[in-house]
Write an enzyme that holds these catalytic residues in place. Structure first.
Site, PDB file in Angstrom:
ATOM      1  N   GLY A 259      35.944  27.312  58.837  1.00  0.00           N
ATOM      2  CA  GLY A 259      34.650  27.901  59.520  1.00  0.00           C
ATOM      3  C   GLY A 259      33.613  27.574  58.717  1.00  0.00           C
ATOM      4  O   GLY A 259      33.443  26.536  57.685  1.00  0.00           O
ATOM      5  N   SER A 260      32.400  28.276  58.416  1.00  0.00           N
ATOM      6  CA  SER A 260      31.233  28.165  58.090  1.00  0.00           C
ATOM      7  C   SER A 260      31.254  28.057  56.582  1.00  0.00           C
ATOM      8  O   SER A 260      30.063  27.616  55.945  1.00  0.00           O
ATOM      9  CB  SER A 260      30.322  29.223  58.525  1.00  0.00           C
ATOM     10  OG  SER A 260      30.045  29.478  59.799  1.00  0.00           O
ATOM     11  N   ILE A 261      32.278  28.020  55.722  1.00  0.00           N
ATOM     12  CA  ILE A 261      32.198  27.823  54.314  1.00  0.00           C
ATOM     13  C   ILE A 261      31.970  26.609  53.925  1.00  0.00           C
ATOM     14  O   ILE A 261      31.764  26.257  52.885  1.00  0.00           O
ATOM     15  CB  ILE A 261      33.484  28.444  53.670  1.00  0.00           C
ATOM     16  CG1 ILE A 261      34.696  27.897  54.175  1.00  0.00           C
ATOM     17  CG2 ILE A 261      33.448  29.955  53.743  1.00  0.00           C
ATOM     18  CD1 ILE A 261      35.813  28.328  53.321  1.00  0.00           C
TER      19      ILE A 261
END
Length: 700
Positions: free
Chosen positions: A393-395
């Site tokens: 995801g967004s990491i």
């Protein structure tokens, strides 16, 4: 006058002459032989006598205790326990009946632990009696003793036929006493000539040592010695990373048997079978002892002289502090248990966490648990950090922004883009976690602080010169996947980090084309905000460290140094000290990095109501971070035909502290929580890891 005729002399018989000649020749040859024997006796007698008494000297090797494993503070993680043992050294050409007789005598003084005897073991026990063996051979048909030409079959073939006969015609039930003898005989006969095996190395009593020691003269080959086993004074922490050692019965692993035999191992040697024990086998094993065994022509051992006592294995000093490791493991289990109690882990297969020094690559803690959704059983799985992949995801967004900076599609001074949702034909809306239309425009710094998906998708469209009409059409350069993955690869995402543990895997890169061989543009947009390819958590920790330290991709490591072991068993001189290794430098500028770091700082410490990591605000050591969520589905392996799998969310986190001079990076992933779950648990775990680390350092 009449004369008398004289009588003629009788002629000698030719036969008598020949006989006399033969007797003379025989006498002459006998005289020569006697003279030669006398000559040899007088001149070479001592030489022949010495040859008759000639001995053979053989060097026999013996095992030594393995090296120890210590944590960063010198606490013992893996040690050795010494125990009494009864040993057996097999002489050259010792006969089966002799070993059987020794085994029978030994059971008078030794309680033999029960073991499972195979059918062949029992048959071998019966056939060790020579008289019984001969009786069975006599019962065999000629075809099982001789070949078609009447020649004797080889001893091994005859023995095989005898074994089959006994197995078929004799009751193989043993009494308790016979089982004990058969067990000892099996171990004795299975040893190589002049090799030593343990007849009993667990639970040997002082009385047994005394009894056996008193009767050694009547027990050829039997000895009293010591054995070692691995122990774990610090408990069960890091058990899956430390690895295991084979038993003497297991011996060398089948997959490396040939190569290890060539390097001086014996088949029954105990060796590292997994992870650290296996990776550092050549260090931990030490150097075998060498004993010179003198054997006469009757294969009797005359003497044993130790030439080299051996050298104990080297000790490993790890980068991990066991107290901090324990704290991380407890925090991980606690947060996962809380999520389970709340009903969010019904589809989850575990949780993982890593703490790493961003400047050196030293692993400070590595914890993991594996959860079985079917049984809800939780087991230790620290190795899942290096051998399991997850869509994070967004990491990955800091890498996306830095990649765009390096490609020149945005600059530190000009990075404002539309924050419009993306509408593709026959596809759900692609937007951020907040409602579409919340923001008209977005900067790179704010996009990181509030985790904007749409900003990252617009970056990907810039990178690929996209042509886009909402709900109708999108066209991107065919190399969009290659471009994005090249950016991520510079940080180590998707590829092995080189950590000093066996079993590390690469990431999982999704397909770039559909069934019609067309580029999957929608998936490329997903890739830009971390919702497509899958990575291991160790790759994520390495990537976060690269951002934290200013662009240096460091090789993670878990062994800090190696030390010799003194004769007294203490740690000796350091023979290896790890030097931090830079794998590559990511060539972003300080100005570009400043934007990204400020966005990660704001995610925790900013005033924006949409910031995603405010749970870590207010800590004594300021944290910069990036949270992540990735949408996925739970696929039940027991129900592969399920066409409507339940939706799940993977929660992830990366962060470093202190924000102005990072000393530790924390990476967390909690995969496949239910879709209604929040990032509460991953953030709470990360906060605890930071607090415990600085408390340990004395700076909290």
């Amino acid at each position: 006058m009449i004369r008398r005729r004289q009588k003629t002399k009788t002629q000698k018989s030719p036969l008598r002459f020949r006989l006399n000649l033969l007797f003379f020749i025989a006498f002459l040859l006998l005289a020569i032989l006697v003279a030669q024997l006398g000559y040899l006796q007088i001149v070479y007698g001592n030489k022949f006598e010495s040859q008759i008494e000639q001995t053979d000297k053989t060097v026999v090797t013996g095992n030594v205790p393995r090296g120890m494993v210590y944590d960063a503070q010198g606490r013992t993680l893996v040690g050795n326990s010494s125990e009494n043992a009864i040993t057996y050294t097999k002489s050259i050409n010792v006969k089966s009946n002799e070993m059987l007789a020794t085994a029978e005598k030994l059971t008078k003084y030794l309680t033999v632990p029960s073991t499972i005897l195979q059918q062949q073991d029992i048959v071998d026990y019966f056939l060790a009696d020579n008289n019984y063996y001969k009786k069975v051979v006599a019962k065999l048909p000629k075809s099982q003793k001789y070949d078609s030409e009447g020649n004797d079959l080889s001893a091994s073939k005859v023995y095989k036929n005898v074994s089959q006969y006994v197995a078929k015609h004799r009751d193989l039930t043993l009494t308790t006493e016979q089982k004990e003898v058969a067990t000892l005989y099996k171990k004795m006969s299975g040893a190589f000539q002049l090799s030593t095996v343990y007849l009993k190395d667990d639970g040997v009593t002082e009385d047994e040592i005394a009894q056996v020691g008193e009767h050694l003269s009547e027990l050829p080959g039997v000895g009293v010695g010591t054995n070692w086993t691995r122990n774990y004074p610090s408990g069960s922490i890091l058990t899956s990373i430390l690895g295991t050692v084979t038993t003497e019965k297991q011996g060398l692993p089948a997959d490396s048997l040939t190569s290890m035999l060539k390097t001086g191992y014996s088949r029954n040697d105990r060796v590292g079978n997994s992870y650290l024990e296996k990776e550092y086998e050549s260090i931990l094993r030490g150097t075998k002892s060498q004993t010179q065994v003198t054997v006469n022509n009757d294969n009797q051992v005359l003497s044993e002289v130790t030439q080299y006592a051996g050298s104990k294995g080297g000790n490993l000093n790890l980068t991990i502090d066991s107290k901090y490791q324990t704290a991380v493991e407890n925090a991980l289990k606690s947060q996962f248990a809380a999520a389970k109690e709340a009903g969010y882990t019904g589809y989850s297969d575990g949780a993982y966490a890593i703490a790493m020094d961003p400047k050196t690559g030293a692993i400070k803690a590595m914890a993991g648990i594996r959860n079985d959704p079917e049984t809800n059983k939780v087991t230790d799985d620290a190795l899942g950090n290096i051998n399991r992949t997850f869509v994070m995801g967004s990491i990955v967004k800091p890498a996306t922004v830095l990649g765009a900076f390096m490609d020149g599609v945005i600059t530190p001074d000009d990075n404002t883009l539309p924050d419009d949702a993306i509408y593709l034909p026959a596809s759900p809306i692609k937007k951020s976690w907040y409602p579409a239309g919340t923001f008209k425009t977005m900067t790179a710094q704010r996009a990181l602080a509030i985790s904007s998906n749409t900003y990252m998708m617009h970056l990907a469209m810039l990178e690929s010169n996209a042509k886009y009409t909402p709900n109708k059409y999108i066209k991107m350069n065919d190399n969009i996947f290659e471009k994005l993955r090249d950016q991520y690869q510079r940080f180590g995402l998707g590829y092995k980090t080189g950590i000093d543990l066996p079993g590390e895997i690469d990431g999982y890169l999704g397909s770039t084309t559909n069934e019609y061989n067309a580029i999957k543009y929608g998936s490329a947009l997903d890739e830009s905000y971390g919702n497509y390819d899958a990575y291991t958590l160790i790759q994520v920790a390495q990537y976060a460290s690269t951002v934290a330290n200013g662009g240096y991709r460091m090789q993670p490591y878990i062994v800090d140094s190696i030390q010799k072991t003194t004769k007294s068993g203490e740690k000796g001189a350091v023979i290896y000290q790890h030097t931090p290794e830079i794998l590559n430098r990511v060539d972003f500028t300080n100005a570009q990095l400043k934007v990204v770091k400020q966005g990660m700082y704001d995610a925790v410490n900013g005033n924006d109501p949409f910031m995603t990591a405010s749970a870590l605000r207010g800590m004594a050591q300021k944290v910069a971070a990036k949270t992540g969520t990735a949408q996925s589905f739970y696929y039940d392996q027991n129900n592969p035909d399920n066409t409507n799998p339940p939706a799940t969310i993977t929660h992830s986190f990366i962060g470093y502290a202190p924000a102005n001079d990072p000393k530790v990076v924390v990476a967390v992933v909690m995969p496949n929580f239910t879709s209604d779950s929040k990032s509460t648990y991953s953030l709470a775990l990360a906060k605890t890891m930071f607090q415990d680390y600085f408390k340990m350092e004395g700076t909290n």
